[in-house]
Motif scaffolding. Sequence first.
Motif, PDB file in Angstrom:
ATOM      1  N   PHE A   1       2.893  -4.903  -4.133  1.00 15.40           N
ATOM      2  CA  PHE A   1       3.021  -6.057  -5.015  1.00 15.40           C
ATOM      3  C   PHE A   1       3.372  -5.653  -6.438  1.00 15.40           C
ATOM      4  N   ASN A   2       3.380  -4.357  -6.732  1.00 14.60           N
ATOM      5  CA  ASN A   2       3.687  -3.882  -8.082  1.00 14.60           C
ATOM      6  C   ASN A   2       5.157  -3.509  -8.247  1.00 14.60           C
TER       7      ASN A   2
ATOM      8  N   ARG B   1      -1.909  -4.151  -0.943  1.00 15.99           N
ATOM      9  CA  ARG B   1      -2.172  -4.002  -2.383  1.00 15.99           C
ATOM     10  C   ARG B   1      -2.436  -2.545  -2.733  1.00 15.99           C
TER      11      ARG B   1
ATOM     12  N   TYR C   1      -3.859  -7.852   3.494  1.00 12.39           N
ATOM     13  CA  TYR C   1      -3.429  -7.989   2.106  1.00 12.39           C
ATOM     14  C   TYR C   1      -3.958  -6.834   1.258  1.00 12.39           C
TER      15      TYR C   1
END
Length: 124
Positions: free
Chosen positions: A111-112, A106, A102
């Motif tokens: 995730f952005n 990230r 994860y």
Amino acid sequence: MFQRNYETVFILTPVLSDVQMKDTVDKFINLLKEEGADVINVENWGLKKLAYPIEKKNTGFYVMVEFKSEPTLIKKFELEMRRDEKIMRFLTTVLDKNALAYAVRRRKGEFNKKPETTKEEAAK
């Protein structure tokens, strides 16, 4: 000895200037490096509202440091954090294989990203 992956999130008091905040973060990064840790990632999450008041303050500067070190370093690192009056709270966790995967995603910024719209949604 073996090294493990760790992640520490700490909250700095909101009364610090930008220079004081950067100096405090650099102090702990340098401590890790001096003790042989490999600092992988540092994220400044900025000023955030706290869930509950700490030391009569409702906001704090959040910083996340991801590093790889020997387990013996953690005790010394956390002792230095407890001694620093600029740090209101901190939490160090060991990253297991899922948390490590994860963290890599990230850092890549997966995730952005905004989800892509389909042609039908764009036509609306």
